[in-house]
Design a protein around this motif. Sequence first.
Motif, mmCIF file in Angstrom:
data_model
loop_
_atom_site.group_PDB
_atom_site.id
_atom_site.type_symbol
_atom_site.label_atom_id
_atom_site.label_comp_id
_atom_site.label_asym_id
_atom_site.label_seq_id
_atom_site.Cartn_x
_atom_site.Cartn_y
_atom_site.Cartn_z
ATOM 1 N N VAL A 1 18.244 -15.159 20.771
ATOM 2 C CA VAL A 1 19.100 -16.309 20.474
ATOM 3 C C VAL A 1 20.458 -16.178 21.159
ATOM 4 C CG1 VAL A 1 20.207 -17.620 18.610
ATOM 5 C CG2 VAL A 1 17.907 -16.712 18.287
ATOM 6 N N THR A 2 20.911 -14.950 21.439
ATOM 7 C CA THR A 2 22.188 -14.786 22.144
ATOM 8 C C THR A 2 22.068 -15.042 23.642
ATOM 9 O OG1 THR A 2 21.883 -12.413 22.607
ATOM 10 C CG2 THR A 2 22.870 -13.012 20.479
ATOM 11 N N ALA A 3 20.836 -14.985 24.189
ATOM 12 C CA ALA A 3 20.682 -15.055 25.643
ATOM 13 C C ALA A 3 19.934 -16.294 26.128
ATOM 14 C CB ALA A 3 19.968 -13.792 26.149
ATOM 15 N N LEU A 4 18.807 -16.604 25.515
ATOM 16 C CA LEU A 4 17.971 -17.687 26.041
ATOM 17 C C LEU A 4 18.639 -19.063 26.018
ATOM 18 C CD1 LEU A 4 14.411 -16.689 24.755
ATOM 19 C CD2 LEU A 4 15.467 -16.282 26.978
ATOM 20 N N PRO A 5 19.521 -19.390 25.080
ATOM 21 C CA PRO A 5 20.204 -20.694 25.162
ATOM 22 C C PRO A 5 21.024 -20.888 26.431
ATOM 23 C CG PRO A 5 20.419 -19.806 22.949
ATOM 24 C CD PRO A 5 19.815 -18.726 23.795
ATOM 25 N N LEU B 1 28.510 -21.799 20.506
ATOM 26 C CA LEU B 1 28.453 -21.631 19.052
ATOM 27 C C LEU B 1 27.180 -20.907 18.629
ATOM 28 C CD1 LEU B 1 29.787 -25.145 17.965
ATOM 29 C CD2 LEU B 1 31.014 -22.967 17.960
ATOM 30 N N VAL B 2 26.039 -21.215 19.258
ATOM 31 C CA VAL B 2 24.777 -20.558 18.901
ATOM 32 C C VAL B 2 24.821 -19.074 19.252
ATOM 33 C CG1 VAL B 2 22.313 -20.452 19.439
ATOM 34 C CG2 VAL B 2 23.410 -22.659 19.056
ATOM 35 N N THR B 3 25.289 -18.752 20.465
ATOM 36 C CA THR B 3 25.345 -17.339 20.860
ATOM 37 C C THR B 3 26.361 -16.567 20.026
ATOM 38 O OG1 THR B 3 26.940 -17.888 22.603
ATOM 39 C CG2 THR B 3 24.604 -17.855 23.212
ATOM 40 N N PHE B 4 27.473 -17.201 19.655
ATOM 41 C CA PHE B 4 28.455 -16.536 18.799
ATOM 42 C C PHE B 4 27.831 -16.191 17.447
ATOM 43 C CE2 PHE B 4 32.502 -18.548 20.820
ATOM 44 C CZ PHE B 4 32.197 -17.907 22.003
ATOM 45 N N ALA B 5 27.128 -17.164 16.858
ATOM 46 C CA ALA B 5 26.542 -16.935 15.539
ATOM 47 C C ALA B 5 25.510 -15.820 15.571
ATOM 48 C CB ALA B 5 25.904 -18.232 15.029
ATOM 49 N N PHE C 1 25.013 -3.607 19.402
ATOM 50 C CA PHE C 1 25.173 -4.722 20.362
ATOM 51 C C PHE C 1 26.536 -4.581 21.057
ATOM 52 C CE2 PHE C 1 25.663 -9.415 21.247
ATOM 53 C CZ PHE C 1 24.629 -9.465 22.162
ATOM 54 N N ASP C 2 26.619 -3.575 21.937
ATOM 55 C CA ASP C 2 27.901 -3.271 22.583
ATOM 56 C C ASP C 2 28.147 -4.073 23.855
ATOM 57 O OD1 ASP C 2 28.272 -1.429 20.604
ATOM 58 O OD2 ASP C 2 27.577 0.287 21.805
ATOM 59 N N LEU C 3 27.177 -4.852 24.290
ATOM 60 C CA LEU C 3 27.333 -5.618 25.528
ATOM 61 C C LEU C 3 26.930 -7.074 25.272
ATOM 62 C CD1 LEU C 3 28.067 -5.307 28.558
ATOM 63 C CD2 LEU C 3 25.625 -5.053 29.015
ATOM 64 N N PRO C 4 27.835 -7.896 24.730
ATOM 65 C CA PRO C 4 27.505 -9.301 24.410
ATOM 66 C C PRO C 4 27.511 -10.175 25.670
ATOM 67 C CG PRO C 4 29.773 -8.854 23.800
ATOM 68 C CD PRO C 4 29.202 -7.546 24.287
ATOM 69 N N LEU C 5 26.481 -10.035 26.480
ATOM 70 C CA LEU C 5 26.430 -10.795 27.729
ATOM 71 C C LEU C 5 26.308 -12.292 27.475
ATOM 72 C CD1 LEU C 5 24.088 -8.636 30.013
ATOM 73 C CD2 LEU C 5 26.517 -9.077 30.317
ATOM 74 N N GLY C 6 25.457 -12.669 26.522
ATOM 75 C CA GLY C 6 25.260 -14.097 26.256
ATOM 76 C C GLY C 6 26.542 -14.821 25.914
ATOM 77 N N PRO C 7 27.294 -14.349 24.912
ATOM 78 C CA PRO C 7 28.560 -15.011 24.590
ATOM 79 C C PRO C 7 29.555 -15.006 25.753
ATOM 80 C CG PRO C 7 27.881 -13.619 22.781
ATOM 81 C CD PRO C 7 26.947 -13.330 23.909
ATOM 82 N N GLY C 8 29.601 -13.901 26.534
ATOM 83 C CA GLY C 8 30.535 -13.859 27.664
ATOM 84 C C GLY C 8 30.215 -14.918 28.712
ATOM 85 N N ILE C 9 28.928 -15.056 29.064
ATOM 86 C CA ILE C 9 28.543 -16.085 30.041
ATOM 87 C C ILE C 9 28.781 -17.475 29.476
ATOM 88 C CG2 ILE C 9 26.600 -17.019 31.353
ATOM 89 C CD1 ILE C 9 25.443 -14.180 31.433
ATOM 90 N N ALA C 10 28.547 -17.640 28.169
ATOM 91 C CA ALA C 10 28.779 -18.943 27.541
ATOM 92 C C ALA C 10 30.262 -19.320 27.583
ATOM 93 C CB ALA C 10 28.276 -18.916 26.102
ATOM 94 N N ILE C 11 31.157 -18.359 27.369
ATOM 95 C CA ILE C 11 32.606 -18.637 27.433
ATOM 96 C C ILE C 11 33.006 -19.012 28.862
ATOM 97 C CG2 ILE C 11 34.887 -17.586 27.230
ATOM 98 C CD1 ILE C 11 33.759 -15.900 24.927
ATOM 99 N N PHE C 12 32.480 -18.282 29.852
ATOM 100 C CA PHE C 12 32.750 -18.595 31.253
ATOM 101 C C PHE C 12 32.306 -20.032 31.585
ATOM 102 C CE2 PHE C 12 31.266 -18.820 35.642
ATOM 103 C CZ PHE C 12 32.369 -18.362 36.339
ATOM 104 N N THR C 13 31.124 -20.390 31.119
ATOM 105 C CA THR C 13 30.616 -21.747 31.365
ATOM 106 C C THR C 13 31.468 -22.786 30.659
ATOM 107 O OG1 THR C 13 28.385 -20.835 31.525
ATOM 108 C CG2 THR C 13 28.581 -23.219 31.214
ATOM 109 N N LEU C 14 31.948 -22.469 29.463
ATOM 110 C CA LEU C 14 32.810 -23.407 28.730
ATOM 111 C C LEU C 14 34.100 -23.673 29.497
ATOM 112 C CD1 LEU C 14 32.539 -24.844 25.969
ATOM 113 C CD2 LEU C 14 34.043 -23.096 25.021
ATOM 114 N N GLY C 15 34.667 -22.611 30.120
ATOM 115 C CA GLY C 15 35.855 -22.807 30.944
ATOM 116 C C GLY C 15 35.581 -23.687 32.148
ATOM 117 N N MET C 16 34.390 -23.539 32.758
ATOM 118 C CA MET C 16 34.021 -24.391 33.887
ATOM 119 C C MET C 16 33.854 -25.848 33.465
ATOM 120 S SD MET C 16 31.277 -22.170 36.138
ATOM 121 C CE MET C 16 31.139 -23.539 37.284
#
Length: 386
Positions: free
Chosen positions: A49-53, A66-70, A82-97
């Motif tokens: 759920v943190t990555a596939l969305p 919001l889904v990856t954060f939850a 879960f020391d490497l939250p890649l999903g939320p990081g990519i989602a934040i980058f996309t939100l900035g774009m």
Amino acid sequence: MNRRSTTVDLGIAVLALALSLGVLAADGLGTPDASVRHLDALGVLLTAVTALPLAARRQAPMTVCLVTFAASGLLYWLGYGFDLPLGPGIAIFTLGMAYGGAPRPWRRRLAMQVALAFAPVLGLAYLVRGADVGAILVPELLGVALVAATLWLAGDRARMRRERIDELEEQARRAGREAERERRLAVAEERTRIARELHDSAGHAINVILVQAGAARLLHERDPEGSRRAITAIEDVARGTIGEIDRLVRALRDDGPVPPAPADPSALADLVERHRAGGLSIAAEIPAPVRALPHGVAWAAYRILQEALTNAARHGQGSADVAVLFARDAVDITVTNPAATVRSIGGGHGIVGMRERATLLGGTLDAAAEHGTFRLHAHLPHGQPA
């Protein structure tokens, strides 16, 4: 969104899932912690759920965030490494774009607040687990907030770069359309001039045919030989005119006035003399024609030489070399002049117009600048005398 973007986003989602599962399977980064919950089916589901969305990150960037954060908050709360939250990081980058350049300020502020909300989500998960506030919330969550802000700014910069590239591509396409439109206008103008010249030539030929036909009628009985010569002249003029019309009939017609210019091949020498009188130093080789030229070919030769000498006078360095060759089935015109840079005559239409004249006659025109010298060569074929 095109198929390529969808494939790229799906690949990013699968890669993020694989890396995240690898970190969780190793019980986190660095030295394994005995208190960390080992990866199980629930952990795999939450990691997915943190990555596939991310496959839908362009269509719904805020929802994906919001889904990856939850899901990430649940992983931290349940104690997974879960020391490497890649999903939320990519989602934040996309939100900035997606929202860094939103036209409405409130949407941009809301998206930024959602991006920075990742730190409070992790803080809440740590609090529920009973983590030490001083040891966890202050140093780690401030670091998470700083990383989230950096990812937001990076996404915004990527958006600005993409918009700049799109703008430059649109400018290039617009410039190409403008250049094509100018070229078409130049061709249309040149064809219009050629059509007027064809009209004059055909009118002159018809007048000659009328005169010769009248002479043949009057001389039919008392001077049969003179009558035959008149009929032969009619045949020659008609044949030459038909050939010329066949070559130039594609040109457009315009009824505006046109200043006359000589079409006699001998006028090429007069043209050179006029440019000499205007201050251009010209070395010319213009022999007498080996045969009479069709009217359209003579016009084209005159106009091309006129344009070339005008170009040499305006954009050259005060000198030009002219060579004209009259073969039995073609006319070749070569003009060379020193020039640092070469520009077309008439706002960029001169070279286009000369090339169009040569093309309509079935010939060619080459123009190029090399080593500080501009060279123009026109080949105008013809098969019938005028």
